[in-house]
Scaffold this active site. Structure first.
Site, PDB file in Angstrom:
ATOM      1  CB  ALA A 297      12.745   2.242   6.030  1.00  0.00           C
ATOM      2  N   GLY A 298      13.102   2.586   2.805  1.00  0.00           N
ATOM      3  CA  GLY A 298      14.041   3.076   1.806  1.00  0.00           C
ATOM      4  C   GLY A 298      14.007   2.343   0.477  1.00  0.00           C
TER       5      GLY A 298
ATOM      6  CE  LYS B 104       8.287  -0.983  11.181  1.00  0.00           C
ATOM      7  NZ  LYS B 104       7.920  -0.260   9.968  1.00  0.00           N
TER       8      LYS B 104
ATOM      9  CG  ASN C 188       3.879   2.006   3.410  1.00  0.00           C
ATOM     10  OD1 ASN C 188       3.095   2.235   2.500  1.00  0.00           O
ATOM     11  ND2 ASN C 188       3.589   2.350   4.638  1.00  0.00           N
ATOM     12  CB  THR C 189       7.088   5.141   0.445  1.00  0.00           C
ATOM     13  OG1 THR C 189       7.047   5.364   1.851  1.00  0.00           O
ATOM     14  CG2 THR C 189       6.894   6.477  -0.267  1.00  0.00           C
TER      15      THR C 189
ATOM     16  N   GLY D  41      10.661   6.364   3.248  1.00  0.00           N
ATOM     17  CA  GLY D  41      10.039   7.140   2.177  1.00  0.00           C
ATOM     18  C   GLY D  41      11.013   7.697   1.161  1.00  0.00           C
TER      19      GLY D  41
END
Lengths: 370, 260
Positions: free
Chosen positions: B184-185, B97, B206-207, B158
């Site tokens: 993301a997001g 990635k 992830n976050t 995040g």
């Protein structure tokens, strides 16, 4: 342009007058804002913000989780020489102090590095006293070459260098620089840095920029709490960090807020910064600059470090010693070559265990030479 | 009906990709991956410590997962390429990635450098999945450079804000032939489902999982949401009607004319 151009705007700034104008609504707005202005940051440092500490703590904790997660990066300092040409009144290495001076041979550096690497740490902070004659660039570069065998990330905390010298160190594999202005107030700076190269305020102030211009990856700046008014000093430190973040968009900027501790010599801090004040500062920094790294060193007690953990800290030292060759030395029990006293004496294993118990992931490796 | 996401020569059993940063412990990463049946897992090479016996994150990733190291920390194409090569030489496989971020404030990707790195690494035999800002021309160039999927951001890393870039991602889904994976997001299972309903091929989270009170259950919630969203997309969502039908249609006169 240099950060000095911004500092000049605040030379005659009446911080008490500003504080007198701070209203609770301003503080509330600052806590809730996603884009905190420098005035709002300063309002968070005012005594009017005290009733908001718990609210600030919740906000700072949320931001830290969001941007960093429950992660603490660990490192340890390694002192290779304490010869020094400076006369900084607060420091144990002050050239006028009659301490035992020592510089490690390359074999000793290797032995010390090997010993530390057994703890699993991959980030090392290499320190020397400020002496271009006893610990010249060539010597430090050789030390870096040795450290590269054992560590994946190497930071320096040494005397201020020229831009060419920073370039040499970056090329040699150094990715981090720690350099504290110690105190932004120019008069106080002059009164505590009596002689030696460190007495040159501007050369030191611009050092982070010289290093970042050479693509240094991380730069850690700081003030020594106890030399001057903590509110004004942390405000200027915040502006400095913001300036560096904006000018060097790809760099990782972090701060340290070391409090003065007893050292050799008879210097007494001008003021003692209280626990509550340091908490307020760290919360204000996190709300002002959410991505800023914040280091809390072993100058602080284990209890204090434990309480500070959720409030915005991202990096901690472990198994620290400020003695030259202190990781392997056993003979130096009286601390006679030390720069200052360590308060949190836990070793790396104990720190890992402590962090895990608190629900934080200790990160021993967060970069490597590429 | 078989609905398998295929990237390069791999049939992926899950459309939920998981990132491994920000977790309170490495052990929990393993439980998270098992609880959501993750297949593709991304790990920052900067955090991989292969010298360590008990600190190596790779030991917490089940063998059934496909490891996709990422180039976190790369500030330009050259650094991303070097990190990718390091990943390969340390045995992390050939999926990568690409993450080139020269902005440490918002962590927004640098599309131009990402395209350069994609071109170089594809030629070297990597399976490249680039993290990008959702821009159509950049996406086309990434595909021309060999990207096997593209990973546009939904909102800054995040931020948990969800698919703020929806209109741009919708265009990518329509125009780009390789899989589109929102990375993301994404802060909640509902937001993940929204991406899937829109027609994204997968999402990377992830976050939102890592900082949840119970990351293991949250990962499971995301798995269900991604599956639900995908199923809804395949089932053909009905159009959203904003107004009731007009009682006097504008073309009513045509029917009137027929009657007469």
């Amino acid at each position: 342009m240099s950060f000095n151009d911004i500092l000049k705007n605040y030379e005659n700034f009446d911080i008490q007058k500003f504080f007198a104008s701070v209203r609770p609504s301003m503080i509330q707005k600052a806590i809730d804002s996603n884009n905190v202005s420098s005035d709002q940051f300063l309002s968070l440092l005012s005594s009017s913000a005290e009733p908001f500490l718990e609210q600030m703590a919740r906000r700072a904790h949320g931001l830290t989780c969001q941007y960093f997660g429950k992660i603490i990066q660990l490192y340890t300092p390694m002192y290779v020489s304490n010869f020094c040409e400076n006369e900084c009144v607060y420091c144990g290495f002050n050239r006028t102090n009659k301490i035992q001076r020592k510089k490690l041979s390359f074999d000793e550096v290797d032995r010390e590095a090997k010993f530390i690497s057994k703890t699993g740490l991959k980030h090392i902070l290499l320190l020397t006293g400020s002496s271009r004659t006893k610990s010249p660039v060539k010597y430090i570069k050789q030390c870096v070459e040795i450290l590269k065998k054992y560590f994946s990330s190497i930071s320096l905390e040494i005397y201020t260098l020229t831009q060419d010298e920073y370039r040499e160190f970056v090329a040699c594999g150094v990715d981090g620089l720690t350099i504290y202005q110690e105190v932004y107030d120019k008069d106080v700076y002059g009164s505590v840095h009596l002689a030696g190269p460190k007495a040159d305020y501007l050369f030191r102030l611009d050092a982070p920029e010289r290093a970042l211009a050479e693509k240094m990856r991380t730069v850690n700046i700081g003030v020594l709490l106890g030399l001057s008014n903590w509110q004004k000093e942390s405000f200027l430190l915040g502006l400095h960090a913001q300036y560096l973040q904006n000018k060097f968009f790809d760099a990782e900027i972090s701060i340290s807020l070391p409090r003065l501790r007893p050292a050799q010599g008879d210097f007494k801090p001008k003021c003692i910064v209280q626990d509550k004040e340091i908490v307020q500062m760290i919360l204000a920094f996190r709300i002002f600059l959410p991505r800023l790294g914040v280091t809390l060193s072993t100058r602080e007690s284990s209890e204090f470090r434990e309480n500070m953990l959720p409030l915005g800290i991202t990096r901690m030292s472990a198994g620290s010693t400020t003695q030259v060759g202190g990781h392997t030395a056993i003979e130096d029990e009286n601390n006679i070559t030390a720069q200052f006293e360590i308060s949190d004496k836990r070793d790396v294993g104990e720190m890992i265990e402590f962090l895990e118990k608190k629900g934080y992931q200790p990160v021993l490796k967060d970069w490597m030479a590429i | 009906m078989s609905d398998i996401l295929r990237i390069d020569d791999q049939n992926l059993k899950s459309r939920l990709f998981i990132g491994t940063g920000k977790f309170p412990s490495k052990r929990i990463v393993k439980d998270v991956l098992i609880s959501c049946d993750a297949h593709v897992v991304t790990v920052a090479l900067r955090r991989v410590d292969q010298d360590s016996d008990d600190e190596n994150i790779l030991d917490y990733i089940p063998k059934s997962c496909l490891l996709m190291p990422n180039t976190s920390g790369a500030r330009n194409a050259e650094e991303a390429v070097r990190i990718a090569r390091l990943a390969k030489s340390s045995g992390c496989g050939s999926w990568i990635k690409i993450e080139v971020i020269s902005d440490n404030k918002y962590l927004l990707p640098d599309n131009m450098e990402t395209i350069k790195a994609t071109e170089i690494l594809t030629k070297e035999g990597f399976v490249v999945l680039p993290y990008m800002s959702p821009d159509l021309m950049a996406a086309k160039r990434l595909v021309d450079s060999g990207a096997k999927a593209i990973m546009p951001l939904g909102a800054p890393i995040g931020s948990n804000r969800g698919l703020k870039t929806k209109e741009l991602v919708r265009i990518l889904i329509n125009e780009i032939e390789v899989p589109v994976i929102v990375d993301a997001g994404i802060g909640s299972p509902a937001q993940a489902a929204e991406c899937m309903e829109l027609g994204c091929d997968a999402v990377l989270v992830n976050t939102a999982v890592a900082v949840a009170k119970d990351p293991v259950s949250m990962a499971r919630a995301f798995k269900l949401a991604v599956e639900a969203g995908r199923l809804a997309y395949l089932s053909g969502l009905g159009p959203v009607i904003k107004k009731a039908d007009a009682s006097s249609p504008l073309t009513g006169f045509l029917r009137e004319a027929q009657k007469a």
